[in-house]
Design an enzyme around this catalytic site. Structure first.
Site, PDB file in Angstrom:
ATOM      1  N   ARG A  90       0.826  -1.197   0.000  1.00 40.24           N
ATOM      2  CA  ARG A  90       0.000   0.000   0.000  1.00 40.24           C
ATOM      3  C   ARG A  90       0.869   1.258   0.000  1.00 40.24           C
ATOM      4  NH1 ARG A  90      -5.087   1.086   3.773  1.00 40.24           N
ATOM      5  NH2 ARG A  90      -3.503   1.639   5.264  1.00 40.24           N
ATOM      6  N   ASP A 150     -19.046   3.907   1.524  1.00 41.94           N
ATOM      7  CA  ASP A 150     -19.189   2.830   2.509  1.00 41.94           C
ATOM      8  C   ASP A 150     -20.491   3.010   3.306  1.00 41.94           C
ATOM      9  OD1 ASP A 150     -15.851   2.137   2.744  1.00 41.94           O
ATOM     10  OD2 ASP A 150     -16.511   4.127   2.152  1.00 41.94           O
ATOM     11  N   ARG A 153     -23.293   1.858   1.200  1.00 44.00           N
ATOM     12  CA  ARG A 153     -23.327   0.385   1.179  1.00 44.00           C
ATOM     13  C   ARG A 153     -23.960  -0.128   2.477  1.00 44.00           C
ATOM     14  NH1 ARG A 153     -17.222  -0.057  -1.251  1.00 44.00           N
ATOM     15  NH2 ARG A 153     -17.810  -0.156  -3.442  1.00 44.00           N
ATOM     16  N   HIS A 177     -11.364   4.979   4.713  1.00 42.75           N
ATOM     17  CA  HIS A 177     -12.053   4.278   3.617  1.00 42.75           C
ATOM     18  C   HIS A 177     -11.180   3.057   3.324  1.00 42.75           C
ATOM     19  CE1 HIS A 177     -13.908   3.207  -0.110  1.00 42.75           C
ATOM     20  NE2 HIS A 177     -12.819   3.487  -0.809  1.00 42.75           N
TER      21      HIS A 177
HETATM   22  P1  NAD Z   1      -8.499   3.622 -13.884  1.00 43.27           P
HETATM   23  O1  NAD Z   1      -7.176   2.988 -13.951  1.00 43.27           O
HETATM   24  O2  NAD Z   1      -9.610   3.100 -14.750  1.00 43.27           O
HETATM   25  O3  NAD Z   1      -8.388   5.196 -14.161  1.00 43.27           O
HETATM   26  C1  NAD Z   1      -7.336   5.989 -13.726  1.00 43.27           C
HETATM   27  C2  NAD Z   1      -7.097   7.014 -14.808  1.00 43.27           C
HETATM   28  O4  NAD Z   1      -6.121   7.938 -14.317  1.00 43.27           O
HETATM   29  C3  NAD Z   1      -6.554   6.414 -16.108  1.00 43.27           C
HETATM   30  O5  NAD Z   1      -7.403   6.752 -17.188  1.00 43.27           O
HETATM   31  C4  NAD Z   1      -5.165   7.042 -16.246  1.00 43.27           C
HETATM   32  O6  NAD Z   1      -4.786   7.295 -17.577  1.00 43.27           O
HETATM   33  C5  NAD Z   1      -5.350   8.332 -15.443  1.00 43.27           C
HETATM   34  N1  NAD Z   1      -4.093   8.948 -15.001  1.00 43.27           N
HETATM   35  C6  NAD Z   1      -2.999   8.333 -14.479  1.00 43.27           C
HETATM   36  N2  NAD Z   1      -2.043   9.247 -14.223  1.00 43.27           N
HETATM   37  C7  NAD Z   1      -2.546  10.451 -14.566  1.00 43.27           C
HETATM   38  C8  NAD Z   1      -2.035  11.772 -14.534  1.00 43.27           C
HETATM   39  N3  NAD Z   1      -0.798  12.037 -14.089  1.00 43.27           N
HETATM   40  N4  NAD Z   1      -2.827  12.761 -14.985  1.00 43.27           N
HETATM   41  C9  NAD Z   1      -4.070  12.513 -15.446  1.00 43.27           C
HETATM   42  N5  NAD Z   1      -4.598  11.286 -15.511  1.00 43.27           N
HETATM   43  C10 NAD Z   1      -3.854  10.263 -15.065  1.00 43.27           C
HETATM   44  O7  NAD Z   1      -8.945   3.550 -12.350  1.00 43.27           O
HETATM   45  P2  NAD Z   1     -10.435   3.759 -11.767  1.00 43.27           P
HETATM   46  O8  NAD Z   1     -11.075   2.438 -11.618  1.00 43.27           O
HETATM   47  O9  NAD Z   1     -11.107   4.855 -12.520  1.00 43.27           O
HETATM   48  O10 NAD Z   1     -10.089   4.266 -10.300  1.00 43.27           O
HETATM   49  C11 NAD Z   1      -9.532   5.555 -10.132  1.00 43.27           C
HETATM   50  C12 NAD Z   1      -9.167   5.777  -8.667  1.00 43.27           C
HETATM   51  O11 NAD Z   1     -10.359   5.843  -7.873  1.00 43.27           O
HETATM   52  C13 NAD Z   1      -8.320   4.634  -8.071  1.00 43.27           C
HETATM   53  O12 NAD Z   1      -7.350   5.186  -7.209  1.00 43.27           O
HETATM   54  C14 NAD Z   1      -9.357   3.843  -7.263  1.00 43.27           C
HETATM   55  O13 NAD Z   1      -8.750   3.105  -6.238  1.00 43.27           O
HETATM   56  C15 NAD Z   1     -10.200   4.988  -6.748  1.00 43.27           C
HETATM   57  N6  NAD Z   1     -11.520   4.626  -6.234  1.00 43.27           N
HETATM   58  C16 NAD Z   1     -11.905   5.272  -5.106  1.00 43.27           C
HETATM   59  C17 NAD Z   1     -13.143   4.971  -4.533  1.00 43.27           C
HETATM   60  C18 NAD Z   1     -13.544   5.706  -3.280  1.00 43.27           C
HETATM   61  O14 NAD Z   1     -14.533   5.359  -2.622  1.00 43.27           O
HETATM   62  N7  NAD Z   1     -12.816   6.730  -2.895  1.00 43.27           N
HETATM   63  C19 NAD Z   1     -13.990   4.030  -5.126  1.00 43.27           C
HETATM   64  C20 NAD Z   1     -13.565   3.415  -6.306  1.00 43.27           C
HETATM   65  C21 NAD Z   1     -12.314   3.701  -6.853  1.00 43.27           C
END
Ligand code: NAD
Length: 316
Positions: A90, A150, A153, A177
């Site tokens: 992590r 959460d 959910r 989270h």
């Molecule tokens: P994903 O991999 O589909 O999308 C991430 C995007 O970020 C990609 O399109 C990538 O090209 C882009 N990216 C990477 N570096 C970048 C930069 N420097 N500038 C601009 N864009 C950039 O992932 P996802 O499934 O969309 O998840 C995105 C984030 O959201 C993850 O960190 C995931 O863990 C998080 N998430 C959080 C929650 C929450 O409750 N907070 C819930 C679900 C997912």
């Protein structure tokens, strides 16, 4: 922030960023949506696809672009980042995402110095603190999505079990989270009645209280389960982000378990964590010091301390 001609930018056009843009478009709560991604083609395609639904919703412009195109955004939602890879710790992920945030936060701040920043990328509590530090914004204008998802959910699973509308259940998941989150049972009620009492009065589930064990576990494991099946989560988080944006653009003063900066509350300092907070047009108006049982408070403090340790060990 202004309550008219609202502009929202979304950084990251992945599963979460694209679905959030779509949810915001359906919600009709802004006039302009801008998607930015390091993968320009992905942002172009998602914006084009979403914008072609314009004939079915309230007027809204949806475009892809550069940071310059995000100029004067009211809210900037950050969903960009690397996902955890097998064998990666992590902390490795934290440092990788801190380095990504070091490149994008200054760009966001340069073009939208008065915006509210809403962090969604994981680990969201750590990256919210990182965003607070890197942006130099006041605490009320840096918000993490925290345990809003959460909490939804939790209420959804309770609603299914107790056969009532999820919106009639008042209850919160607080803390990180993630794995150390806590179901705050002492605050959870239906019609002002705590759940042990509710089950007794209604004879729902014949008074069996085992749901108080397994529902929080199901909430905690939900993301793992979806990552193992569909590979990612996007719909409910997009609605959670829309709910936070709605509270801001409507100046609702809504109580949401966003990730907020601790500045003395609960005796904590220098970290972000999910806790009921009042959200309105300024962002986080107030962090509420809810009364918890000794055990809940102990677990919440321990969850917060884990966040602090990760921040202290990180490359921030
Ligand atoms: P994903 O991999 O589909 O999308 C991430 C995007 O970020 C990609 O399109 C990538 O090209 C882009 N990216 C990477 N570096 C970048 C930069 N420097 N500038 C601009 N864009 C950039 O992932 P996802 O499934 O969309 O998840 C995105 C984030 O959201 C993850 O960190 C995931 O863990 C998080 N998430 C959080 C929650 C929450 O409750 N907070 C819930 C679900 C997912």
């Amino acid at each position: 922030m202004k309550l008219k001609n609202v502009k929202i930018s979304i950084i990251g056009a992945g599963f979460v960023g694209a679905t959030t843009t779509y949810a915001l478009m359906l919600g009709g709560l802004c006039e302009e949506l801008v998607i930015v991604d390091i993968n320009k083609d992905k942002a172009i395609g998602e914006a084009m696809d979403i914008s072609h639904g314009a004939a079915f919703v309230k007027p809204v412009k949806v475009i892809s672009g550069t940071y310059e195109d995000t100029k004067d955004s009211d809210i900037v939602i950050i969903t960009a980042g690397a996902a955890q890879k097998p064998g990666e710790s992590r902390l490795d992920l934290v440092n990788k995402n801190i380095s990504i945030f070091k490149s994008l936060i200054p760009e966001i701040v340069k073009y939208s110095p008065d915006s509210i920043l809403l962090v969604v990328s994981n680990p969201v509590d750590i990256l919210s603190y990182v965003t607070y530090k890197l942006s130099g914004f006041p605490r009320e204008r840096v918000i993490g999505s925290g345990t809003v998802l959460d909490t939804s959910r939790f209420r959804t699973l309770l609603a299914e079990y107790l056969d009532v509308d999820a919106r009639s259940i008042h209850g919160y998941i607080i803390g990180e989270h993630g794995d150390s989150e806590i179901a705050a049972w002492s605050l959870t009620n239906i019609a002002g009645v705590n759940l042990e009492e509710y089950v007794r009065i209604t004879e729902q589930g014949k008074g069996d209280l085992s749901f108080m064990e397994y529902i929080p576990m199901s909430v905690k494991n939900a993301a793992y389960e979806m990552i193992n099946t569909k590979g990612y989560t996007n719909y409910a988080i997009a609605l959670a982000v829309r709910r936070i944006c709605e509270a801001i653009t409507g100046d609702e003063k809504a109580i949401l378990t966003v990730s907020s900066l601790m500045d003395g509350e609960y005796g904590l300092n220098g970290l972000y964590i999910g806790i009921p907070s009042v959200v309105g047009k300024e962002g986080i108006r107030k962090v509420i010091e809810v009364p918890l049982t000794d055990k809940e408070r102990e677990d919440f403090i321990s969850s917060a301390k884990k966040m602090k340790e990760i921040i202290d060990d990180s490359a921030l």
